[in-house]
Design a protein around this motif. Structure first.
Motif, PDB file in Angstrom:
ATOM      1  N   VAL A   1      45.400  32.269  35.219  1.00  0.00           N
ATOM      2  CA  VAL A   1      45.525  30.809  36.177  1.00  0.00           C
ATOM      3  C   VAL A   1      45.601  31.202  37.379  1.00  0.00           C
ATOM      4  CG1 VAL A   1      46.272  28.639  36.413  1.00  0.00           C
ATOM      5  CG2 VAL A   1      46.127  29.558  34.258  1.00  0.00           C
ATOM      6  N   LEU A   2      46.702  31.843  37.918  1.00  0.00           N
ATOM      7  CA  LEU A   2      46.857  32.353  39.241  1.00  0.00           C
ATOM      8  C   LEU A   2      46.162  33.587  39.850  1.00  0.00           C
ATOM      9  CD1 LEU A   2      51.101  32.249  39.606  1.00  0.00           C
ATOM     10  CD2 LEU A   2      49.417  30.826  40.302  1.00  0.00           C
ATOM     11  N   VAL A   3      45.862  34.454  38.770  1.00  0.00           N
ATOM     12  CA  VAL A   3      45.066  35.761  39.273  1.00  0.00           C
ATOM     13  C   VAL A   3      43.636  35.387  39.712  1.00  0.00           C
ATOM     14  CG1 VAL A   3      44.373  38.087  38.529  1.00  0.00           C
ATOM     15  CG2 VAL A   3      46.517  37.307  37.954  1.00  0.00           C
ATOM     16  N   ASN A   4      42.899  34.589  38.963  1.00  0.00           N
ATOM     17  CA  ASN A   4      41.702  34.143  39.218  1.00  0.00           C
ATOM     18  C   ASN A   4      41.345  33.213  40.474  1.00  0.00           C
ATOM     19  OD1 ASN A   4      41.074  35.646  36.944  1.00  0.00           O
ATOM     20  ND2 ASN A   4      40.905  33.810  35.749  1.00  0.00           N
ATOM     21  N   GLN A   5      42.284  32.927  41.116  1.00  0.00           N
ATOM     22  CA  GLN A   5      42.348  32.177  42.278  1.00  0.00           C
ATOM     23  C   GLN A   5      42.727  32.933  43.495  1.00  0.00           C
ATOM     24  OE1 GLN A   5      43.782  27.833  41.974  1.00  0.00           O
ATOM     25  NE2 GLN A   5      45.124  28.708  40.565  1.00  0.00           N
ATOM     26  N   PHE A   6      43.128  34.039  43.666  1.00  0.00           N
ATOM     27  CA  PHE A   6      43.493  34.875  44.760  1.00  0.00           C
ATOM     28  C   PHE A   6      42.519  35.301  45.433  1.00  0.00           C
ATOM     29  CE2 PHE A   6      47.783  35.342  42.498  1.00  0.00           C
ATOM     30  CZ  PHE A   6      48.702  34.908  43.681  1.00  0.00           C
ATOM     31  N   GLY A   7      41.132  35.293  45.123  1.00  0.00           N
ATOM     32  CA  GLY A   7      40.162  35.639  45.763  1.00  0.00           C
ATOM     33  C   GLY A   7      39.789  34.458  46.803  1.00  0.00           C
ATOM     34  N   LEU A   8      39.967  33.298  46.354  1.00  0.00           N
ATOM     35  CA  LEU A   8      39.610  32.151  47.043  1.00  0.00           C
ATOM     36  C   LEU A   8      40.887  32.058  47.961  1.00  0.00           C
ATOM     37  CD1 LEU A   8      38.026  29.659  44.524  1.00  0.00           C
ATOM     38  CD2 LEU A   8      36.716  31.032  46.408  1.00  0.00           C
ATOM     39  N   TRP A   9      41.882  32.003  47.710  1.00  0.00           N
ATOM     40  CA  TRP A   9      43.185  31.896  48.340  1.00  0.00           C
ATOM     41  C   TRP A   9      43.058  32.853  49.575  1.00  0.00           C
ATOM     42  CZ3 TRP A   9      46.810  31.407  43.531  1.00  0.00           C
ATOM     43  CH2 TRP A   9      46.864  29.847  43.415  1.00  0.00           C
ATOM     44  N   TRP A  10      43.093  34.196  49.365  1.00  0.00           N
ATOM     45  CA  TRP A  10      43.108  35.092  50.436  1.00  0.00           C
ATOM     46  C   TRP A  10      41.814  34.661  51.723  1.00  0.00           C
ATOM     47  CZ3 TRP A  10      46.847  37.541  52.355  1.00  0.00           C
ATOM     48  CH2 TRP A  10      47.755  38.131  51.371  1.00  0.00           C
ATOM     49  N   ALA A  11      40.693  34.353  50.916  1.00  0.00           N
ATOM     50  CA  ALA A  11      39.766  34.221  51.935  1.00  0.00           C
ATOM     51  C   ALA A  11      39.905  33.142  52.751  1.00  0.00           C
ATOM     52  CB  ALA A  11      38.213  33.778  51.163  1.00  0.00           C
ATOM     53  N   LYS A  12      40.502  31.978  52.446  1.00  0.00           N
ATOM     54  CA  LYS A  12      41.188  31.024  53.078  1.00  0.00           C
ATOM     55  C   LYS A  12      42.168  31.317  54.096  1.00  0.00           C
ATOM     56  CE  LYS A  12      43.654  26.546  52.627  1.00  0.00           C
ATOM     57  NZ  LYS A  12      44.279  25.563  51.525  1.00  0.00           N
ATOM     58  N   TRP A  13      43.215  32.128  53.616  1.00  0.00           N
ATOM     59  CA  TRP A  13      44.133  32.459  54.632  1.00  0.00           C
ATOM     60  C   TRP A  13      43.619  33.271  55.576  1.00  0.00           C
ATOM     61  CZ3 TRP A  13      47.447  33.905  49.785  1.00  0.00           C
ATOM     62  CH2 TRP A  13      48.071  33.051  49.086  1.00  0.00           C
ATOM     63  N   ASP A  14      42.886  34.470  55.369  1.00  0.00           N
ATOM     64  CA  ASP A  14      42.188  35.281  56.308  1.00  0.00           C
ATOM     65  C   ASP A  14      41.524  34.628  57.535  1.00  0.00           C
ATOM     66  OD1 ASP A  14      43.312  37.729  55.306  1.00  0.00           O
ATOM     67  OD2 ASP A  14      41.497  38.275  54.129  1.00  0.00           O
ATOM     68  N   GLN A  15      40.707  33.594  56.884  1.00  0.00           N
ATOM     69  CA  GLN A  15      39.978  32.798  57.897  1.00  0.00           C
ATOM     70  C   GLN A  15      40.843  32.314  58.852  1.00  0.00           C
ATOM     71  OE1 GLN A  15      36.130  32.639  57.855  1.00  0.00           O
ATOM     72  NE2 GLN A  15      36.921  31.795  59.931  1.00  0.00           N
TER      73      GLN A  15
END
Length: 337
Positions: free
Chosen positions: A259-273
């Motif tokens: 549930v967490l692991v599968n969201q980190f791609g989207l989260w990091w994209a948001k944080w990097d932006q």
């Protein structure tokens, strides 16, 4: 009914909560309270666990500005029972999570999404030994990172020669040393001060950290190398987990893991932006790198990878090369999905 029994029954009716023990969970991390991992992950996770247990659980989140915020202490605090759940940096302190550290080698990770899913998928098998005694709630990595400097503009890898660069893990330290730089192991929370004092010339970070640690005003040159990654763990002790009430364990299981692991791609994209936007707003220098140049670097940096694999084998990780090969295969597979 005796008078004593009547009083007991009345008390149970009036104060039913007394019969239901309240569970408190302490979450800790090393990043500031404004960082995405606190705001988007730990705090919502805590609220969801509280909700799923009907308010019988209280979650307190301690960020990097708390007494529990030292980067190097996160996993140890869990082992010692100081906190219940910790989000830590795999490479600090060095010498731990050695099998998982292979993901941090040059050009293994293609993205936060594929790297995080690869680590999680390998946890039950090849990586299990790294996390003995822990109940692992998530493993993840950031998007491939950059070289950031205060004064010198970097336009090719060799330009880091002679620079003192903060590095987050032994693999990146080996890379910098191979290129002629002086790697400096340092928690991210200490970078601003040490840049300001001239102790270091720059740092390797993803875009996210530039905003997260307020570095956009002091690191003015950004070389978009995307050569490495850094990985993280979210853990609690197996003993503490086993001692929790069944409904609390169930709430944790239902809200962590994939549930967490599968969201980190989207989260990091948001944080990097957010980090990239902060840099652009100040007019900082960004040097892009072509895919052709990165392919050339893959060949150039093979000696670094070979040296690191040999070190792991000497340290007792006899299947280090097999782990490396498997990671490459899984990263490629997840990247295609």
């Amino acid at each position: 009914m005796t008078k004593t029994l009547a009083i007991a029954v009345a008390a149970a009716l009036i104060f039913p909560a007394a019969a239901e023990a309240q569970t408190e969970l302490k979450f800790s991390t090393f990043v500031p309270p404004t960082h995405g991992f606190v705001v988007n992950v730990l705090e919502p996770l805590g609220k969801e666990i509280e909700k799923r247990t009907g308010g019988k659980t209280t979650v307190r989140v301690f960020a990097g500005n708390s007494p529990f915020g030292k980067t190097e202490n996160q996993a140890d605090q869990v082992r010692q029972g100081v906190v219940d759940v910790a989000w830590g940096l795999n490479g600090i302190p060095r010498g731990r999570f050695l099998r998982s550290s292979i993901m941090e080698f040059p050009f293994v990770a293609e993205s936060a999404d594929s790297a995080s899913k690869t680590l999680w998928s390998m946890l039950p098998g090849m990586l299990a030994e790294d996390y003995k005694g822990f109940k692992v709630l998530a493993l993840h990595c950031h998007n491939p990172g950059l070289f950031h400097t205060r004064d010198k503009k970097i336009e090719k890898l060799e330009d880091v020669k002679g620079l003192r660069m903060r590095a987050p893990n032994p693999s990146t330290q080996a890379l910098l040393q191979y290129l002629g730089a002086t790697p400096v192991g340092m928690p991210p929370t200490q970078v601003y001060e040490n840049i300001e004092k001239g102790v270091i010339d720059g740092a390797v970070f993803p875009w996210d950290a530039i905003k997260g640690f307020r570095l956009e005003a002091i690191l003015k040159n950004h070389f978009d190398a995307r050569v490495y990654t850094t990985c993280f763990h979210v853990v609690m002790s197996e003993t503490r987990y086993a001692a929790l009430p069944a409904e609390v364990r169930r709430a944790i299981d239902e809200t962590t893991g994939p549930v967490l692991v599968n969201q980190f791609g989207l989260w990091w994209a948001k944080w990097d932006q957010a980090g990239l936007d902060a840099v652009k707003a100040r007019g900082n220098v960004i040097v892009p790198v072509s895919n052709e140049q990165r392919e050339a670097w893959r060949v150039q940096l093979k000696p670094v990878i070979e040296s690191q694999l040999a070190e792991l084998e000497k340290a007792g990780i006899g299947n280090a090369r097999a782990i490396y090969d498997e990671m490459l295969k899984r990263v490629a597979r997840y990247a295609k999905k």
